[in-house]
Design an enzyme around this catalytic site. Sequence first.
Site, PDB file in Angstrom:
ATOM      1  N   HIS A 188     -69.710-108.931 -21.683  1.00 38.37           N
ATOM      2  CA  HIS A 188     -70.465-108.135 -22.660  1.00 38.37           C
ATOM      3  C   HIS A 188     -71.109-108.995 -23.730  1.00 38.37           C
ATOM      4  CE1 HIS A 188     -69.221-104.001 -21.462  1.00 38.37           C
ATOM      5  NE2 HIS A 188     -68.281-104.681 -20.853  1.00 38.37           N
ATOM      6  N   ASP A 396     -76.112-111.755 -30.093  1.00 34.07           N
ATOM      7  CA  ASP A 396     -75.467-110.518 -29.637  1.00 34.07           C
ATOM      8  C   ASP A 396     -75.722-110.366 -28.143  1.00 34.07           C
ATOM      9  OD1 ASP A 396     -74.097-108.094 -29.939  1.00 34.07           O
ATOM     10  OD2 ASP A 396     -75.231-107.556 -31.732  1.00 34.07           O
TER      11      ASP A 396
HETATM   12  C1  GDG Z   1     -70.115-105.797 -27.553  1.00 31.04           C
HETATM   13  C2  GDG Z   1     -71.179-106.890 -27.628  1.00 31.04           C
HETATM   14  C3  GDG Z   1     -72.762-105.335 -26.496  1.00 31.04           C
HETATM   15  C4  GDG Z   1     -70.160 -98.849 -34.825  1.00 31.04           C
HETATM   16  N1  GDG Z   1     -69.727 -98.311 -35.971  1.00 31.04           N
HETATM   17  C5  GDG Z   1     -69.217 -97.112 -35.656  1.00 31.04           C
HETATM   18  C6  GDG Z   1     -69.347 -96.916 -34.287  1.00 31.04           C
HETATM   19  N2  GDG Z   1     -69.920 -97.994 -33.797  1.00 31.04           N
HETATM   20  C7  GDG Z   1     -70.314 -98.141 -32.385  1.00 31.04           C
HETATM   21  C8  GDG Z   1     -71.820 -98.152 -32.238  1.00 31.04           C
HETATM   22  C9  GDG Z   1     -71.991 -98.848 -30.899  1.00 31.04           C
HETATM   23  C10 GDG Z   1     -70.796 -99.779 -30.885  1.00 31.04           C
HETATM   24  O1  GDG Z   1     -69.858 -99.343 -31.874  1.00 31.04           O
HETATM   25  C11 GDG Z   1     -71.189-101.201 -31.236  1.00 31.04           C
HETATM   26  O2  GDG Z   1     -71.776-101.756 -30.121  1.00 31.04           O
HETATM   27  P1  GDG Z   1     -72.683-103.051 -30.215  1.00 31.04           P
HETATM   28  O3  GDG Z   1     -73.359-103.210 -28.914  1.00 31.04           O
HETATM   29  O4  GDG Z   1     -73.661-102.867 -31.325  1.00 31.04           O
HETATM   30  O5  GDG Z   1     -71.710-104.255 -30.586  1.00 31.04           O
HETATM   31  P2  GDG Z   1     -70.207-104.804 -30.190  1.00 31.04           P
HETATM   32  O6  GDG Z   1     -69.159-103.905 -30.693  1.00 31.04           O
HETATM   33  O7  GDG Z   1     -70.159-106.193 -30.719  1.00 31.04           O
HETATM   34  O8  GDG Z   1     -70.133-104.807 -28.596  1.00 31.04           O
HETATM   35  C12 GDG Z   1     -72.553-106.257 -27.698  1.00 31.04           C
HETATM   36  C13 GDG Z   1     -71.610-104.367 -26.351  1.00 31.04           C
HETATM   37  O9  GDG Z   1     -70.370-105.053 -26.324  1.00 31.04           O
HETATM   38  C14 GDG Z   1     -71.731-103.529 -25.060  1.00 31.04           C
HETATM   39  O10 GDG Z   1     -71.863-104.334 -23.938  1.00 31.04           O
HETATM   40  O11 GDG Z   1     -73.955-104.601 -26.695  1.00 31.04           O
HETATM   41  O12 GDG Z   1     -73.544-107.261 -27.701  1.00 31.04           O
HETATM   42  O13 GDG Z   1     -70.950-107.713 -28.773  1.00 31.04           O
HETATM   43  O14 GDG Z   1     -71.883 -97.959 -29.830  1.00 31.04           O
HETATM   44  O15 GDG Z   1     -72.315 -96.851 -32.267  1.00 31.04           O
HETATM   45  N3  GDG Z   1     -68.945 -95.805 -33.643  1.00 31.04           N
HETATM   46  C15 GDG Z   1     -68.394 -94.818 -34.412  1.00 31.04           C
HETATM   47  N4  GDG Z   1     -68.236 -94.942 -35.757  1.00 31.04           N
HETATM   48  C16 GDG Z   1     -68.644 -96.057 -36.426  1.00 31.04           C
HETATM   49  O16 GDG Z   1     -68.532 -96.131 -37.656  1.00 31.04           O
HETATM   50  N5  GDG Z   1     -67.988 -93.696 -33.811  1.00 31.04           N
END
Ligand code: GDG
Length: 497
Positions: A188, A396
């Site tokens: 990821h 990222d």
């Molecule tokens: C890894 C990789 C890759 C955030 N704050 C809240 C909340 N979130 C959710 C978001 C989103 C998720 O968390 C974050 O996903 P990201 O993709 O932005 O980042 P990582 O957590 O670092 O994830 C990344 C991912 O894996 C998938 O392959 O894209 O690059 O680092 O869905 O909405 N959700 C809730 N409350 C919050 O306050 N419910």
Amino acid sequence: MTNASGTHSDAHSAPAGRGPWSAPPGTARINPAGRRLVVISNRVGSMRGAVRAGGLAVAMVDMLKASGGIWCGWSGKLAPVSPERPEVTQADGMTAATIELTQAEHDAYYNGFANSCLWPLFHNRIDLTAFDRSYYDGYLKVNAKFARVFAPLFKAQDLIWVHDYHLIPFAQELRAMGCRQPMGFFLHIPFPPRDVLLTLPNAGRLLQALFAYDVIGFQTDRDVERFVDYVVNEQDGRVSGDVVTVFERSAVVRSFPIGIDVDNFVQLAGSAEAKRQAERLATRRFAGRQLIVGVDRLDYTKGLPLRFLAYELLLETYPETHGRLVYLQIAPPTRGAVPEYAQIRAELEGLEGHINGRFAEVDWTPLAYINRAYSRRALAGIYRAADISLVTPLRDGMNLVAKEYVAAQDPADPGVLVLSRFAGAAVQMRAALIVNPYDKVAVAEALQTARHMPLEQRRNRHAELMRGLRDYDIDRWRTDFLEALAAAGARHVAAEA
Ligand code: GDG
């Protein structure tokens, strides 16, 4: 969702059901070759958490239900002695199998090798990387333990899909136990450049372990290029199409850019809770002002300090923004046991105080910085209410927030996405305002452009971004990966026969 250390867990490592295991329509086609699916990730948490985690977890649950599959991983709990048998629970056609870890196992495997070594290293932060051999030993031991504990649950016809950097050696352990099922691995996070990877003692052994998988999936073609560069130039690997051969094994190596469930997010943004949240924003603190939003786990890879500084520069350069613009940054804390996360938290608190102290008026606070998680519905409402989303990670794998923000917009009056070129998502989202997150002048100027972007241009960009989201959504991602895995497994069997 909280984990053992009481902090918000990483989105993709904690599952959250859509509700009590209800299978959504259209899941039948996500079970290639009619095989049962086994998913292994670091964390298997509560399926019914009040604050639902990322859409990825929902997608996994859908898929597992469709094939009557199993999700295996850490329970999120610590125990004085870690058991050798999993706790197995069944509901609505899928099974969750979990195991507890001891504090020492968790410290070495999760806080240590996974999050103090591989995470910073793979995000190009050699300066923050802990090269500690005892962490590596603990990591190998927990991977071996996962294999020992979960393998008795697997059947010969299963497809095994392993997620992320916590579990690279997992398949190698299974192979040593004689397991011959097709096994796939999806990373990821980004794959690092060769010179960065070479700083890791035992990098060769770790990479060799990856070749126990039949399919090795990355987020973008650039990640695949970096992986191939290492394998060809450091290990004498050979490449033929998408098959890479090295260490006397062959694996399909491809990119599978992860997407979101677009319709689900559109629906969330239209929900009563989302509307309530948006109205609250519109009528209270942000009344009549433009709103910039950022939503990120509190992590040094997300570029938050530089983002705050770019916002400060915007306020400094364009005084007409004063009183007319608010930046809301939601940053739920994660990995509190790793010292760098406490440091970034303190740094951001200092910057927030500095910016607000410098620019605030009695009736206006320019920066609202919040360290808690919101429900997915509330989050969708916040996205929808925001005129601009500022997504500027320094590195990222993909970044799902960028995609969720776009899906949550009103197509008739959409907001503008400002996106880092170093997020995997930038490859697919060319219609966003793409910025270099290290260049705070460029970020401040992009914000100013976004503030004044005419409606027609906003609509056109939004429509193009939505086409991209629908073209490669979460369903296509999981289907593509599983088809590649089933096909690679079949080739493997044929070669052995
Ligand atoms: C890894 C990789 C890759 C955030 N704050 C809240 C909340 N979130 C959710 C978001 C989103 C998720 O968390 C974050 O996903 P990201 O993709 O932005 O980042 P990582 O957590 O670092 O994830 C990344 C991912 O894996 C998938 O392959 O894209 O690059 O680092 O869905 O909405 N959700 C809730 N409350 C919050 O306050 N419910």
